[in-house]
Design an enzyme around this catalytic site. Structure first.
Site, PDB file in Angstrom:
ATOM      1  N   GLY A 141      51.982  -0.160  18.102  1.00 20.41           N
ATOM      2  CA  GLY A 141      52.662  -0.139  19.388  1.00 20.41           C
ATOM      3  C   GLY A 141      53.927   0.679  19.476  1.00 20.41           C
ATOM      4  N   PRO A 176      49.944   1.307  13.195  1.00 25.16           N
ATOM      5  CA  PRO A 176      50.369   2.327  14.154  1.00 25.16           C
ATOM      6  C   PRO A 176      49.235   3.296  14.471  1.00 25.16           C
ATOM      7  CG  PRO A 176      51.059   2.965  11.969  1.00 25.16           C
ATOM      8  CD  PRO A 176      50.388   1.616  11.824  1.00 25.16           C
ATOM      9  N   ARG A 182      49.429   5.600  17.969  1.00 20.10           N
ATOM     10  CA  ARG A 182      50.126   6.644  18.722  1.00 20.10           C
ATOM     11  C   ARG A 182      51.279   7.274  17.943  1.00 20.10           C
ATOM     12  NH1 ARG A 182      49.837   6.451  24.219  1.00 20.10           N
ATOM     13  NH2 ARG A 182      49.377   4.234  24.058  1.00 20.10           N
ATOM     14  N   ARG A 189      44.223  10.165  29.973  1.00 23.70           N
ATOM     15  CA  ARG A 189      45.431   9.329  30.068  1.00 23.70           C
ATOM     16  C   ARG A 189      46.133   9.370  31.431  1.00 23.70           C
ATOM     17  NH1 ARG A 189      49.522   9.690  27.785  1.00 23.70           N
ATOM     18  NH2 ARG A 189      50.024   7.509  27.501  1.00 23.70           N
ATOM     19  N   TYR A 191      46.039   5.630  32.787  1.00 23.72           N
ATOM     20  CA  TYR A 191      47.270   4.844  32.602  1.00 23.72           C
ATOM     21  C   TYR A 191      48.457   5.433  33.337  1.00 23.72           C
ATOM     22  CZ  TYR A 191      45.039   3.927  27.958  1.00 23.72           C
ATOM     23  OH  TYR A 191      44.222   3.643  26.909  1.00 23.72           O
ATOM     24  N   CYS A 199      34.968  16.514  39.643  1.00 22.49           N
ATOM     25  CA  CYS A 199      34.863  16.091  41.053  1.00 22.49           C
ATOM     26  C   CYS A 199      35.378  14.675  41.253  1.00 22.49           C
ATOM     27  CB  CYS A 199      33.421  16.220  41.518  1.00 22.49           C
ATOM     28  SG  CYS A 199      32.793  17.862  41.201  1.00 22.49           S
ATOM     29  N   GLU A 200      36.661  14.489  41.074  1.00 23.38           N
ATOM     30  CA  GLU A 200      37.342  13.204  41.265  1.00 23.38           C
ATOM     31  C   GLU A 200      38.773  13.532  41.677  1.00 23.38           C
ATOM     32  OE1 GLU A 200      36.216  10.085  40.767  1.00 23.38           O
ATOM     33  OE2 GLU A 200      34.328  10.516  39.725  1.00 23.38           O
TER      34      GLU A 200
HETATM   35  C1  LIG Z   1      45.310  -0.107  19.662  1.00 27.33           C
HETATM   36  C2  LIG Z   1      45.779  -1.043  18.627  1.00 27.33           C
HETATM   37  C3  LIG Z   1      46.788  -0.632  17.746  1.00 27.33           C
HETATM   38  C4  LIG Z   1      47.501   0.695  17.837  1.00 27.33           C
HETATM   39  O1  LIG Z   1      48.331   0.796  18.935  1.00 27.33           O
HETATM   40  P1  LIG Z   1      49.346   2.019  19.057  1.00 27.33           P
HETATM   41  O2  LIG Z   1      50.080   1.771  20.301  1.00 27.33           O
HETATM   42  O3  LIG Z   1      48.526   3.267  19.138  1.00 27.33           O
HETATM   43  O4  LIG Z   1      50.214   2.007  17.860  1.00 27.33           O
HETATM   44  C5  LIG Z   1      47.140  -1.510  16.736  1.00 27.33           C
HETATM   45  N1  LIG Z   1      46.541  -2.727  16.613  1.00 27.33           N
HETATM   46  C6  LIG Z   1      45.579  -3.132  17.453  1.00 27.33           C
HETATM   47  C7  LIG Z   1      44.968  -4.465  17.273  1.00 27.33           C
HETATM   48  C8  LIG Z   1      45.175  -2.308  18.483  1.00 27.33           C
HETATM   49  O5  LIG Z   1      44.229  -2.741  19.345  1.00 27.33           O
END
Ligand SMILES: *Cc1c(COP(=O)(O)O)cnc(C)c1O
Length: 432
Positions: A238, A289, A291, A327, A331, A359-360
């Site tokens: 995250g 991790p 992202r 994305r 989002y 086409c969106e």
């Molecule tokens: C998607 C996910 C992650 C990775 O999330 P990031 O924001 O990309 O770091 C880690 N653990 C679980 C369980 C996930 O579903």
């Protein structure tokens, strides 16, 4: 680190000129910097040096074999969410003994496959799933290593589609009933309770929700260790990255040390705030991790096809679409868009919509955004496209999937060929 920057008037990835790369391999084209991925991995790994730890790359963020292989060679583990991802990790030389298997809907075939390959742990998301894993393990005559995912009911303060740690999300088991869930799991004959897991959401740009969640859940981890001898506590992924770093607002190299200084959340801050809550547990700490490792390590190169001046807006129509990078549509994700050829110092930015050919109406990359002026035939780079980019690409509108390139110093390796029209219909049949 300086992995994407203008040099001699042209955007480079490490030492590779992106204009010539795009001309050689065509567009749309994903380009990743191996050096950036490894730099991020090493920084995160080092920041956890005080703990017994394992960094498990969230494979779903960018699952090309070459990327997985580079991380496997560094010693990384992998967080997987499907049998297909486990297959990829194994094909890339990853160690199944360092794999955790997440996700709310594991099938019998996936559980059997993971048990046979000897993964490190299943991160189970419901009691029904634990009971099912117990049955499948029993059928195979083995014990299944399991951690339960606790939902700590903490607000990650991120987009609602990528927030996972509140009671109303589908993920994990409620904090208020997690102890009973462990007690029932402990009574199952084919389950070995190995850990505790949580993941509160994605693209968190402040350390505070992480600290709140870890402070809330660490005492539970200690309790479960005493009761059931669990060995690890996974604090999830995250960690957010910088998507907004305007070309107009600073030095001409958009990727620079200043960007690091302005980061809302560095791994060093993250570690310094989170590690103290974990140090005394005597548990192995896992991180997942996605992202953070790959997001800023990739760009999507695209050619401007047309300019369309409407009465209300000017559209730059590019050859990449929402099927290549979803994305923004999914989002409301923001991606900086810069010309591959460096704009003149006195270039006047233009307010435009950058849109794809699909086409969106949702097929846009930017709306009412000031970008450097570009003409049809010129190349643009959509930045920070390394995570949740290619992996979410589809064949919608029968558009072949783009190629992927991994840059390593002055080498550019094609790590996935562009799909052909033949690939589009592979497996299809017309009945007699
Ligand atoms: C998607 C996910 C992650 C990775 O999330 P990031 O924001 O990309 O770091 C880690 N653990 C679980 C369980 C996930 O579903």
């Amino acid at each position: 680190m300086h992995s994407f920057a203008y040099r001699n008037g042209s955007l480079h990835c490490e030492n590779v000129d992106l204009e010539s790369l795009a001309r050689q391999h065509g567009t749309p084209l994903y380009v990743y910097s191996r050096g950036t991925i490894l730099d991020h991995y090493r920084r995160l790994d080092a920041s956890l040096g005080a703990l017994d730890h394992l960094v498990c790359f969230a494979t779903k963020a960018c699952s090309n074999l070459a990327v997985l292989s580079a991380l496997a060679k560094e010693g990384a583990g992998f967080d997987i969410v499907s049998g297909g991802e486990l297959f990829r990790v194994l094909q890339a030389g990853g160690d199944p003994g360092k794999c955790t298997f997440a996700g709310v809907g594991k099938t019998r075939a996936e559980i059997e496959y993971a048990l046979r390959q000897g993964i490190y742990c299943f991160n189970a998301e419901s009691e029904a799933e634990v009971a099912f894993i117990d049955r499948v393990a029993g059928d195979l005559g083995v014990k299944a290593p399991v951690a339960l995912r606790v939902n700590p009911n903490v607000d990650a303060k991120t987009h609602k589609y990528i927030s996972t740690g509140k009671s109303e999300n589908k993920f994990g088991i409620d904090f208020s009933v997690i102890r009973e869930a462990y007690a029932r799991a402990a009574a199952l004959p084919n389950i070995e309770l190995r850990g505790l897991q949580m993941h509160i959401g994605s693209q968190l740009t402040s350390v505070q929700p992480f600290v709140e969640a870890v402070a809330k859940v660490a005492p539970l981890a200690a309790e479960l260790k005493a009761l059931y001898g669990i060995r690890f506590f996974s604090i999830g992924g995250g960690i957010g990255i910088v998507y907004r770093d305007s070309l107009q607002s600073g030095p001409k190299t958009w990727w620079n040390d200043q960007e690091e200084a302005e980061r809302p959340l560095t791994v060093e801050t993250y570690a310094s705030q989170v590690v103290p809550h974990l140090q005394s547990l005597g548990l192995r700490i896992l991180l997942e991790p996605g992202r953070y490792l790959v997001g800023n390590a990739g760009v999507l190169l695209t050619e401007v096809l047309y300019e369309k001046r409407g009465s209300a807006k000017t559209f730059k129509i590019i050859d990449a679409g929402m099927n290549d990078l979803i994305r923004p549509a999914l989002y409301e994700g923001h991606h900086e868009i810069v010309p591959v050829r460096e704009p003149a110092a006195d270039a006047v930015p233009e307010k435009v919509d950058v849109v794809g050919p699909v086409c969106e109406s949702g097929d846009f990359f930017a709306q009412d955004r000031e970008i450097a002026p570009v003409q049809p035939g010129e190349m643009l780079a959509v930045l920070s496209a390394g995570a949740y980019g290619f992996v979410m690409a589809s064949n919608y509108n029968s558009r072949p999937l783009p190629a992927e390139i991994l840059v390593d110093g002055d080498q550019a390796h094609v790590i996935r060929s562009r799909q052909s029209f033949g690939d589009l219909i592979a497996g299809e049949r017309i009945p007699e």
